[in-house]
Design a protein around this motif. Structure first.
Motif, PDB file in Angstrom:
ATOM      1  N   ILE A 188      47.850 -99.059 -39.958  1.00 54.40           N
ATOM      2  CA  ILE A 188      49.138 -99.849 -39.803  1.00 54.40           C
ATOM      3  C   ILE A 188      49.091-100.416 -38.138  1.00 54.40           C
ATOM      4  CG2 ILE A 188      50.537 -98.367 -41.348  1.00 54.40           C
ATOM      5  CD1 ILE A 188      51.583 -96.720 -38.900  1.00 54.40           C
ATOM      6  N   GLY A 189      49.969-101.465 -38.075  1.00 52.89           N
ATOM      7  CA  GLY A 189      49.889-101.970 -36.882  1.00 52.89           C
ATOM      8  C   GLY A 189      50.288-101.233 -35.758  1.00 52.89           C
ATOM      9  N   ASN A 190      51.057-100.141 -35.862  1.00 51.09           N
ATOM     10  CA  ASN A 190      51.444 -99.272 -34.760  1.00 51.09           C
ATOM     11  C   ASN A 190      50.799 -97.756 -34.936  1.00 51.09           C
ATOM     12  OD1 ASN A 190      53.224 -99.171 -37.094  1.00 51.09           O
ATOM     13  ND2 ASN A 190      54.955 -98.516 -35.646  1.00 51.09           N
ATOM     14  N   MET A 191      49.773 -97.610 -34.870  1.00 58.06           N
ATOM     15  CA  MET A 191      49.183 -96.512 -35.191  1.00 58.06           C
ATOM     16  C   MET A 191      49.385 -95.288 -34.103  1.00 58.06           C
ATOM     17  SD  MET A 191      47.207 -94.573 -37.345  1.00 58.06           S
ATOM     18  CE  MET A 191      46.801 -95.996 -38.512  1.00 58.06           C
ATOM     19  N   GLU A 192      49.267 -95.657 -32.737  1.00 55.31           N
ATOM     20  CA  GLU A 192      49.692 -94.850 -31.592  1.00 55.31           C
ATOM     21  C   GLU A 192      51.169 -94.416 -31.771  1.00 55.31           C
ATOM     22  OE1 GLU A 192      47.893 -97.570 -31.428  1.00 55.31           O
ATOM     23  OE2 GLU A 192      45.816 -96.676 -31.104  1.00 55.31           O
ATOM     24  N   GLU A 193      52.035 -95.342 -32.033  1.00 62.86           N
ATOM     25  CA  GLU A 193      53.436 -94.771 -32.163  1.00 62.86           C
ATOM     26  C   GLU A 193      53.628 -93.727 -33.519  1.00 62.86           C
ATOM     27  OE1 GLU A 193      57.814 -96.878 -32.261  1.00 62.86           O
ATOM     28  OE2 GLU A 193      56.340 -97.897 -33.233  1.00 62.86           O
ATOM     29  N   ALA A 194      53.007 -94.089 -34.401  1.00 60.72           N
ATOM     30  CA  ALA A 194      53.069 -93.286 -35.684  1.00 60.72           C
ATOM     31  C   ALA A 194      52.567 -91.886 -35.192  1.00 60.72           C
ATOM     32  CB  ALA A 194      52.164 -93.974 -36.766  1.00 60.72           C
ATOM     33  N   MET A 195      51.285 -91.796 -34.633  1.00 61.41           N
ATOM     34  CA  MET A 195      51.068 -90.427 -34.315  1.00 61.41           C
ATOM     35  C   MET A 195      51.978 -89.824 -33.326  1.00 61.41           C
ATOM     36  SD  MET A 195      47.404 -89.071 -32.630  1.00 61.41           S
ATOM     37  CE  MET A 195      47.684 -89.464 -30.790  1.00 61.41           C
ATOM     38  N   GLN A 196      52.374 -90.658 -32.588  1.00 62.21           N
ATOM     39  CA  GLN A 196      53.357 -89.817 -31.404  1.00 62.21           C
ATOM     40  C   GLN A 196      54.772 -89.339 -32.255  1.00 62.21           C
ATOM     41  OE1 GLN A 196      53.352 -89.674 -27.838  1.00 62.21           O
ATOM     42  NE2 GLN A 196      54.922 -88.193 -28.357  1.00 62.21           N
ATOM     43  N   ILE A 197      55.236 -90.124 -33.218  1.00 58.58           N
ATOM     44  CA  ILE A 197      56.279 -89.448 -34.028  1.00 58.58           C
ATOM     45  C   ILE A 197      56.068 -88.163 -34.562  1.00 58.58           C
ATOM     46  CG2 ILE A 197      57.883 -90.232 -35.987  1.00 58.58           C
ATOM     47  CD1 ILE A 197      57.777 -93.034 -34.905  1.00 58.58           C
ATOM     48  N   LEU A 198      54.793 -88.309 -35.277  1.00 57.37           N
ATOM     49  CA  LEU A 198      54.277 -87.062 -36.013  1.00 57.37           C
ATOM     50  C   LEU A 198      54.022 -85.668 -35.160  1.00 57.37           C
ATOM     51  CD1 LEU A 198      53.196 -85.988 -38.961  1.00 57.37           C
ATOM     52  CD2 LEU A 198      50.966 -86.607 -38.097  1.00 57.37           C
ATOM     53  N   MET A 199      53.630 -86.040 -33.929  1.00 54.44           N
ATOM     54  CA  MET A 199      53.219 -84.943 -32.928  1.00 54.44           C
ATOM     55  C   MET A 199      54.619 -84.509 -32.201  1.00 54.44           C
ATOM     56  SD  MET A 199      50.192 -84.301 -33.375  1.00 54.44           S
ATOM     57  CE  MET A 199      50.122 -84.798 -34.681  1.00 54.44           C
ATOM     58  N   GLY A 200      55.676 -85.472 -32.255  1.00 54.98           N
ATOM     59  CA  GLY A 200      56.838 -85.166 -31.544  1.00 54.98           C
ATOM     60  C   GLY A 200      56.737 -85.610 -29.999  1.00 54.98           C
ATOM     61  N   ALA A 201      58.227 -85.466 -29.511  1.00 59.82           N
ATOM     62  CA  ALA A 201      58.299 -85.969 -28.014  1.00 59.82           C
ATOM     63  C   ALA A 201      57.838 -85.178 -26.889  1.00 59.82           C
ATOM     64  CB  ALA A 201      59.809 -86.374 -27.861  1.00 59.82           C
ATOM     65  N   GLU A 202      57.627 -83.879 -27.202  1.00 56.36           N
ATOM     66  CA  GLU A 202      57.107 -83.219 -26.049  1.00 56.36           C
ATOM     67  C   GLU A 202      55.391 -83.080 -25.903  1.00 56.36           C
ATOM     68  OE1 GLU A 202      58.830 -79.267 -26.531  1.00 56.36           O
ATOM     69  OE2 GLU A 202      60.550 -79.984 -25.958  1.00 56.36           O
ATOM     70  N   SER A 425      65.105 -87.574 -29.334  1.00 57.28           N
ATOM     71  CA  SER A 425      64.954 -87.328 -28.026  1.00 57.28           C
ATOM     72  C   SER A 425      65.753 -87.718 -27.029  1.00 57.28           C
ATOM     73  CB  SER A 425      63.309 -87.636 -27.513  1.00 57.28           C
ATOM     74  OG  SER A 425      63.500 -88.891 -27.730  1.00 57.28           O
ATOM     75  N   SER A 426      66.623 -88.988 -27.614  1.00 58.84           N
ATOM     76  CA  SER A 426      67.644 -89.435 -26.842  1.00 58.84           C
ATOM     77  C   SER A 426      69.047 -88.941 -26.603  1.00 58.84           C
ATOM     78  CB  SER A 426      67.515 -91.025 -26.862  1.00 58.84           C
ATOM     79  OG  SER A 426      67.927 -91.382 -28.044  1.00 58.84           O
ATOM     80  N   MET A 427      69.244 -88.200 -27.703  1.00 56.99           N
ATOM     81  CA  MET A 427      70.678 -87.534 -28.211  1.00 56.99           C
ATOM     82  C   MET A 427      71.019 -87.060 -27.154  1.00 56.99           C
ATOM     83  SD  MET A 427      71.745 -84.926 -31.125  1.00 56.99           S
ATOM     84  CE  MET A 427      70.533 -83.535 -30.468  1.00 56.99           C
ATOM     85  N   THR A 428      72.471 -87.425 -26.642  1.00 57.07           N
ATOM     86  CA  THR A 428      73.237 -86.769 -25.430  1.00 57.07           C
ATOM     87  C   THR A 428      73.804 -85.643 -25.713  1.00 57.07           C
ATOM     88  OG1 THR A 428      75.158 -87.902 -26.212  1.00 57.07           O
ATOM     89  CG2 THR A 428      73.409 -88.815 -24.640  1.00 57.07           C
ATOM     90  N   ASP A 429      74.329 -84.653 -24.813  1.00 58.03           N
ATOM     91  CA  ASP A 429      75.155 -83.474 -25.158  1.00 58.03           C
ATOM     92  C   ASP A 429      76.330 -83.817 -25.889  1.00 58.03           C
ATOM     93  OD1 ASP A 429      73.092 -81.938 -23.837  1.00 58.03           O
ATOM     94  OD2 ASP A 429      74.205 -81.943 -21.905  1.00 58.03           O
TER      95      ASP A 429
END
Length: 811
Positions: A188-202, A425-429
């Protein structure tokens, strides 16, 4: 096991099977053994499954009981292939592993058995995994889990099902901090982003890897060319006329998959093939998502064993189904996306190193240009990106109730898990507190209604569901795929054929005949939520249609289409094209040049035409139906600032039409730069009924969030009742709680996924830099004609449409 390491054991087994591992497979084996996480990117049919399955099952010192490997698949049909591949490896390696499947097709007896003990390898879907996580003993079920593999991740990433996977992984990693997470994906055109979503924000340590196959999948594209060309094409007319050319391909193939883009097309082509070649009866099957599970499984098994020669299918057989006998793929009509076309082509030659061959059958002449565009995109390695769903709070609300139905949860623990996902990851309190209040009290507008007090809080601060009715209704409603109300279709003798949407059946009366599941059926009665039918000998019948079947042209294919259309005009280059499709359509291109111009990639063509209907303005951005829908409304609004005009709007994937009973001041509007991106959001808001669009989006959001209940098995709520309930909530929130998070989400989804605002912005920005050609025409051009016909199709029956089109061609 004689080998000293998992890698050596895998190589030994490959050697015994007569296989040679690819470098990417060995790379994945080594990465897994080192404790890495990551994403395997390889072509269809290249052995992606064994790149992760083998190292997972060959790890030493495995716990004695419980699930160790979860394999998530996006479709049920793929789970069968993974199960077969797993059993083949386990038997070949003589390992004491148990394999099980848990999907919507799993029997109740098997589900009850899995409730207390899961197999070593569990093959499941995102929805079924959430159901397991809603069990009271969820942490016990997953106590020995070592790895999760998400198959066909590229298919999930552009849907809310990916958000489901993110949330499930966050919980599983909370139970098992050292959990390995791997994905399998086509390009897919955004492979790195796809992996980041799978791995998580941390951050993940060691750093995750993308393992790419170095070999390329060879794809041969052959178009079925008509004997005579439609120089004034219209959608859907040409395809079935090429049936006589398709039949010999089916007969000469050992096995064949015939892909259509919609379930309605599948029904039509199945019937027409048998009409023309009745000798294929018994050798031809059909497969789509509305057919019964038993029939789908029979078709899959029969194709694999060679008992079926060909299957007419939809995207239900797009992914991963390893039918080694399949030699030929036929694509009916443009798939509207490069990735989808490659995926379907990969069903043939579904072995490492084999060439995939696909026949392209155009449904109108202009689709021949799309065939050339697809071939060029494949050769240039151009592939679409997938836009991920971010901040889908309806899914989060459903997830929190799922946890509360199960073992319950503590907010401070789950908040950390939820924020570890990319989606939240951007959800506020403040948003988190609003959601907790929503699941416990229903929020301010609904606080007085006990049925919305779904989750309770005990003395320790644990959130849990104490009402059995709430838990039962929630488990019945879990998932993010919201379809129209479905009715079961049964023969009078009791045989179950599949499901059909309520709105279609509502149009019929007893005695009417329709095609479904490859049969001509006469409607006998509709009782409760069951459609009772008998077989009919009638040759005529209505073809069912399903909502949401048409896919819009992708941005990448649209770009290639603009390029190929410009190349197609030999008068511009004096050099014949290397693409046979572009040579074939020269009469169409010449007529376009005679009546107007053939736009190059650096031009935007606008045509102005006056007829007895009124004044027509045609604009051709080649950006797909969804973008054109929003752009047409936007341009109509900006033109109306010069004069109080009312427009009718029509569009297809190539362009759009504005029709008015008064002259359109288009030159004046162009002089004022109506394609500017300045004030784009404000003008979109002024040009479309965003409230009505959001109201329709809210129907699905309210269902996912649990505001609207779909009903019990055998007694689903009628579609009109679900819609009216969702509209009631929408109105209440709009008036009494304008800051409601779900309300805001509905508007966000309208702009992101329906109007495709980002893509529209990019298209307008591109057009601003191009030359605009305004051509006044006297007759409809080949580019304008299909848009005119699509507009008429909404008003005329198919028989009258044929006659009307013939008269229009004679203009």
């Amino acid at each position: 096991m004689a080998s000293s390491s998992p890698i050596n054991a895998a190589k030994d087994w490959f050697a015994r099977m007569g296989w040679t591992p690819f470098y990417f497979q060995e790379e994945a084996w080594e990465a897994y053994e080192k404790g890495r996480c990551g994403l395997v990117n390889a072509p269809t049919g290249s052995g992606k499954t064994y790149s992760l399955l083998l190292p997972a099952i060959l790890q030493p010192k495995l716990p004695a009981a419980g699930v160790k490997l979860i394999w998530i698949t996006p479709i049920r049909a793929l789970s069968k292939e993974i199960e077969q591949a797993s059993r083949r490896a386990i038997e070949g390696l003589n390992l004491p592993w148990e394999v099980g499947v848990r999907t919507g097709d799993t029997s109740q007896a098997e589900k009850r058995r899995q409730k207390s003990s899961l197999p070593d390898i569990l093959i499941t879907t995102p929805e079924s995994l959430h159901l397991l996580l809603s069990q009271k003993q969820a942490s016990h079920l997953f106590r020995n889990l070592q790895c999760v593999v998400v198959d066909e991740w590229h298919e999930l990433i552009g849907s809310k099902r990916a958000v489901q996977v993110e949330l499930a992984l966050s919980a599983l990693k909370g139970m098992r901090p050292k959990l390995r997470v791997w994905g399998i994906s086509a390009t897919i055109g955004n492979m790195e982003e796809a992996m980041q979503i799978l791995m998580g924000a941390e951050p993940v340590r060691p750093k995750p890897v993308i393992i790419r196959a170095q070999h390329e999948k060879r794809i041969e594209v052959t178009s079925i060319l008509p004997d005579e060309l439609e120089v004034l094409p219209w959608a859907g007319h040409l395809g079935i006329r090429l049936l006589e050319k398709v039949i010999p391909i089916i007969k000469s193939s050992g096995s064949c998959l015939i892909f259509t883009n919609t379930r309605s097309q599948a029904e039509i082509w199945y019937q027409r093939i048998l009409d023309v070649a009745p000798e294929l009866a018994g050798w031809l099957g059909m497969h789509h998502g509305s057919i019964s599970r038993e029939l789908r499984h029979w078709v899959e098994d029969a194709l694999h064993s060679g008992d079926l020669k060909a299957v007419v299918c939809t995207s239900s057989l797009d992914l991963g189904v390893d039918f080694r006998p399949v030699e030929t793929i036929i694509q009916i009509g443009s798939p509207k996306g490069v990735a989808r076309f490659i995926q379907r082509a990969g069903r043939s030659g579904h072995q490492p190193g084999a060439t995939s061959r696909i026949y392209f059958v155009p449904t109108h002449s202009l689709e021949l240009v799309e065939a050339a565009a697809l071939r060029s995109a494949i050769d240039s390695h151009i592939i679409e990106e997938r836009v991920p769903y971010i901040r889908s709070f309806d899914v989060l609300i459903q997830w929190l109730v799922t946890l509360a139905v199960g073992e319950g949860f503590y907010p401070e623990v789950v908040l950390k898990q939820v924020r570890s996902t990319v989606s939240f990851s951007s959800m506020t309190d403040e948003e988190w507190l609003w959601i907790l209040n929503f699941i416990t009290t229903g929020g301010e507008p609904l606080g007085g209604y006990d049925e919305f007090h779904r989750v309770a809080i005990d003395a320790d601060g644990r959130y849990f569901v104490e009402k059995r009715k709430v838990a039962m209704r929630h488990r019945l409603s879990m998932g993010t795929i919201v379809s129209e109300a479905m009715l079961q279709v049964r023969l009078l003798g009791g045989g179950f054929l599949g499901s059909i949407e309520e709105w279609f059946i509502a149009r019929l009366k007893p005695g009417d005949v329709f095609w479904f599941a490859g049969k001509n059926l006469e409607l006998v009665e509709v009782k409760a939520m069951t459609v009772r039918v008998r077989k009919s000998n009638s040759k005529a019948g209505i073809v069912p249609s399903w909502q949401g079947g048409r896919m819009p042209l992708s941005a990448q294919l649209g770009e290639q289409l603009r390029i190929k259309l410009g190349e197609a005009y030999i008068g511009r280059t004096d050099t014949p094209s290397v693409h046979p499709e572009l040579v074939m359509i020269q009469p169409l291109i010449e007529l376009q040049a005679e009546r107007s111009v053939v736009p190059s990639e650096r031009e935007l063509l606008i045509e102005y035409f006056e007829s007895e209907e009124g004044h027509h303005l045609y604009v051709y951005p080649f950006e797909g139906r969804l973008v054109h829908e929003g752009m047409a409304a936007l341009i109509a609004y900006r033109i109306s600032l010069f004069a109080p005009l009312t427009f009718s709007i029509a569009m297809n994937d190539y362009g759009f039409e504005l029709l008015c009973d008064q002259p359109i001041p288009i030159q004046e509007a162009l002089d004022s730069d109506i394609f500017t991106v300045q004030d784009l959001r404000e003008d979109i808001q002024a040009s479309v009924n965003e409230t009505e669009m959001a109201r329709r989006k809210f129907r699905d959001i309210s269902h996912i969030a649990g505001l609207v209940f779909g009903g019990y098995p055998g007694k689903p709520m009628k579609e009109k009742h679900m819609q009216s309930n969702a509209q009631l909530f929408f109105n209440v929130f709009s008036e009494d709680e304008p800051n409601n998070i779900l309300l805001h989400q509905a508007y966000d989804e309208v702009y992101t996924f329906q109007l495709e605002e980002a893509r529209m912005h990019a298209a307008m920005d591109r057009i601003e830099k191009r030359e605009i050609r305004l051509i006044h025409i006297e007759k409809p051009t080949p580019l304008a004609f299909p848009i005119m016909v699509d507009r008429l199709r909404e008003k005329l029956t198919s028989e009258r449409l044929e006659d009307r089109v013939k008269r229009m061609i004679e203009w």
